[in-house]
Design an enzyme around this catalytic site. Structure first.
Site, PDB file in Angstrom:
ATOM      1  N   THR A 207      -0.395   4.662  -0.532  1.00 44.51           N
ATOM      2  CA  THR A 207      -0.330   6.120   0.246  1.00 44.51           C
ATOM      3  C   THR A 207      -1.742   5.599   1.052  1.00 44.51           C
ATOM      4  OG1 THR A 207      -1.608   6.583  -1.634  1.00 44.51           O
ATOM      5  CG2 THR A 207       1.267   7.568  -1.596  1.00 44.51           C
TER       6      THR A 207
ATOM      7  N   ASP B  67       0.367  -0.939   0.045  1.00 47.12           N
ATOM      8  CA  ASP B  67      -0.583   0.194  -0.222  1.00 47.12           C
ATOM      9  C   ASP B  67       1.139   1.224  -0.223  1.00 47.12           C
ATOM     10  OD1 ASP B  67      -2.141   1.509   0.170  1.00 47.12           O
ATOM     11  OD2 ASP B  67      -2.321   1.475   2.336  1.00 47.12           O
TER      12      ASP B  67
END
Length: 164
Positions: A51, A49
């Site tokens: 952001t 991930d």
């Protein structure tokens, strides 16, 4: 019960893990501890991930492959509305997707709105899936309540299955 550990075994393990760590770093897979090499060495897919989770404490679904169609988003757009509006995805597939996301997540995972902003509680990945289910038109609490074996009132009617 007595057992003997050869005195060279700890050294051999540390060397093997160090070599594994070095090889993994050459493949752009940085690990902080040697013990991680054992786990990461058998991984075939790594999901990251970039952001969202760190900046807003919320994960979001950024892409989905549904019924032979790839949905990807740019910027602040969401996948759920695109899947819902797409005519190439059968309605029964959309319902199955929504039901699966609502039913196959832990009870601890969910979200509520505070000042119009979703507040996640529980597993961030599951919360992102539950948010997408809502975008498809399914409220996870309602789907869970209507599912025999999943709601509090019918939990004893559910049948556990083990697949191998």
């Amino acid at each position: 019960l007595a057992c003997a550990i050869p005195e060279g075994l700890p050294l051999a393990l540390v060397i093997a893990l160090a070599l594994t760590s070095n090889k993994m770093s050459s493949q752009n897979n940085l690990v902080k501890t040697l013990n991680s090499c054992e786990t990461m060495g058998s991984a075939t897919t790594i999901c990251t991930d970039k952001t969202g989770t760190l900046t807003t404490n919320r994960m979001t679904v950024r892409a989905a492959y549904v019924d032979g169609v790839m949905f990807e988003v740019e910027g602040a757009e969401h996948v759920g509305p695109r899947v819902k509006a797409h005519e190439g995805v059968e309605e029964d597939r959309k319902k199955m997707l929504g039901d699966l996301m609502c039913i196959c997540t832990m009870d601890e995972s969910g979200f509520y709105y505070k000042d119009g902003i979703p507040q996640f509680q529980g597993n961030p990945t599951e919360c992102a899936l539950l948010k997408m289910a809502e975008e498809l038109g399914y409220k996870y609490a309602d789907v869970r309540e209507q599912t025999v074996g999943r709601s509090v009132n019918t939990v004893d009617q559910g049948v556990s299955k083990v697949f191998s």
